[in-house]
Design a protein around this motif. Structure first.
Motif, PDB file in Angstrom:
ATOM      1  N   LEU A  87       0.828  -1.202   0.000  1.00 43.39           N
ATOM      2  CA  LEU A  87       0.000   0.000   0.000  1.00 43.39           C
ATOM      3  C   LEU A  87       0.864   1.255   0.000  1.00 43.39           C
ATOM      4  N   ARG A 139       1.128   4.438  -2.808  1.00 47.09           N
ATOM      5  CA  ARG A 139       1.099   5.873  -2.471  1.00 47.09           C
ATOM      6  C   ARG A 139       2.345   6.585  -2.984  1.00 47.09           C
ATOM      7  N   THR A 185      -5.952  -5.245  -4.122  1.00 45.82           N
ATOM      8  CA  THR A 185      -6.502  -4.272  -3.168  1.00 45.82           C
ATOM      9  C   THR A 185      -5.531  -3.146  -2.849  1.00 45.82           C
ATOM     10  N   THR A 186      -4.244  -3.377  -2.997  1.00 48.47           N
ATOM     11  CA  THR A 186      -3.278  -2.310  -2.717  1.00 48.47           C
ATOM     12  C   THR A 186      -2.982  -1.483  -3.970  1.00 48.47           C
ATOM     13  N   HIS A 198      -4.740  -1.025  -6.526  1.00 53.46           N
ATOM     14  CA  HIS A 198      -5.916  -0.292  -7.004  1.00 53.46           C
ATOM     15  C   HIS A 198      -5.773   1.211  -6.733  1.00 53.46           C
ATOM     16  N   TYR A 199      -5.198   1.552  -5.590  1.00 50.15           N
ATOM     17  CA  TYR A 199      -5.116   2.958  -5.199  1.00 50.15           C
ATOM     18  C   TYR A 199      -4.163   3.750  -6.092  1.00 50.15           C
ATOM     19  N   GLU A 249      -6.072   5.778  -9.432  1.00 49.57           N
ATOM     20  CA  GLU A 249      -5.922   6.955  -8.571  1.00 49.57           C
ATOM     21  C   GLU A 249      -6.925   8.054  -8.912  1.00 49.57           C
ATOM     22  N   VAL A 309     -10.335   7.072  -7.527  1.00 46.86           N
ATOM     23  CA  VAL A 309     -10.331   7.118  -6.070  1.00 46.86           C
ATOM     24  C   VAL A 309     -10.387   8.565  -5.588  1.00 46.86           C
ATOM     25  N   VAL A 367      -7.003   9.437   1.800  1.00 42.51           N
ATOM     26  CA  VAL A 367      -7.230   8.081   1.290  1.00 42.51           C
ATOM     27  C   VAL A 367      -6.477   7.031   2.081  1.00 42.51           C
ATOM     28  N   TYR A 368      -5.189   7.230   2.276  1.00 45.01           N
ATOM     29  CA  TYR A 368      -4.352   6.122   2.728  1.00 45.01           C
ATOM     30  C   TYR A 368      -4.499   5.730   4.196  1.00 45.01           C
ATOM     31  N   ALA A 401      -7.470   3.455   4.096  1.00 40.75           N
ATOM     32  CA  ALA A 401      -7.160   2.245   3.333  1.00 40.75           C
ATOM     33  C   ALA A 401      -6.312   1.294   4.169  1.00 40.75           C
ATOM     34  N   LEU A 433      -7.653  -2.429   5.184  1.00 41.96           N
ATOM     35  CA  LEU A 433      -6.972  -3.631   4.696  1.00 41.96           C
ATOM     36  C   LEU A 433      -6.361  -4.427   5.840  1.00 41.96           C
TER      37      LEU A 433
END
Length: 207
Positions: free
Chosen positions: A100, A104, A167-168, A170-171, A175, A178, A187-188, A191, A195
């Motif tokens: 994740l 980012r 799932t990671t 995707h961000y 982007e 999201v 967001v993070y 998230a 998760l």
């Protein structure tokens, strides 16, 4: 028999220009994909001429493959860090959080890799076969060992890894979507918490 000629060390200017080209190419490829990107776009983004690009690289494919090879080393590092002797839940949750964090911090790199895979991995198939496959097989064996000793809840290791990637990343890969859907909400942090709870509940051994 002649001795092989030593590889000439690049000057600081050459290394700086190569980095400028690769940084510019990363931006162009992550936005337009391989097919949509052009050398003219990369030259404009780097502030160098097209002939200058071709002095350092053989063409668009050479730049793209260089980026992908660099990316694979970075991308696979968290998978190498999984310790078979560590606590299974801690190791896998750490992996989730590292992936994740990479979404980012390295969204362009994630989109570069995603675009290559969506095109059928024409330039990455050998790397996937010789580097990623053995590493995933090793990780799958570690997870299967944890499950067999009751240290993890029963789970399919391949689908667990696919799920973590989906799932990671995707961000990063989605982007823009999201950002629109989340608005001003950070967001993070959310998230990471979501998760962590999701995979902790999935992987925690049942009494």
């Amino acid at each position: 028999m002649n001795d092989p000629q030593p590889v000439k060390k690049r000057s600081r200017i050459q290394m700086r220009n190569r980095k400028r080209i690769l940084d510019a190419a990363l931006e162009v490829f992550s936005q337009h994909g391989y097919r949509g990107a052009t050398l003219d776009q990369i030259a404009a983004a780097s502030g160098l001429s097209k002939p200058n690009l071709l002095y350092y690289f053989d063409g668009k494919a050479d730049i793209h493959v260089t980026l992908l090879n660099q990316l694979m080393d970075i991308w696979l590092a968290p998978l190498h860090e999984i310790d078979p002797d560590g606590d299974p839940l801690d190791e896998l949750l750490h992996y989730v959080h590292r992936k994740l964090e990479m979404s980012r911090e390295l969204p362009r790199e994630s989109r570069l890799f995603a675009n290559e895979i969506l095109q059928g991995a024409p330039r990455m198939t050998p790397h996937l076969d010789t580097v990623l496959r053995p590493l995933v097989s090793r990780t799958v064996a570690v997870i299967e060992g944890w499950v067999s000793t009751g240290r993890l809840a029963p789970v399919d290791p391949h689908h667990l890894l696919f799920s973590i990637w989906a799932t990671t990343q995707h961000y990063a890969d989605f982007e823009a979507q999201v950002r629109v859907l989340m608005g001003d909400t950070p967001v993070y942090p959310g998230a990471a918490e979501f998760l962590d709870n999701l995979y902790r509940r999935l992987l925690q051994p049942r009494d």
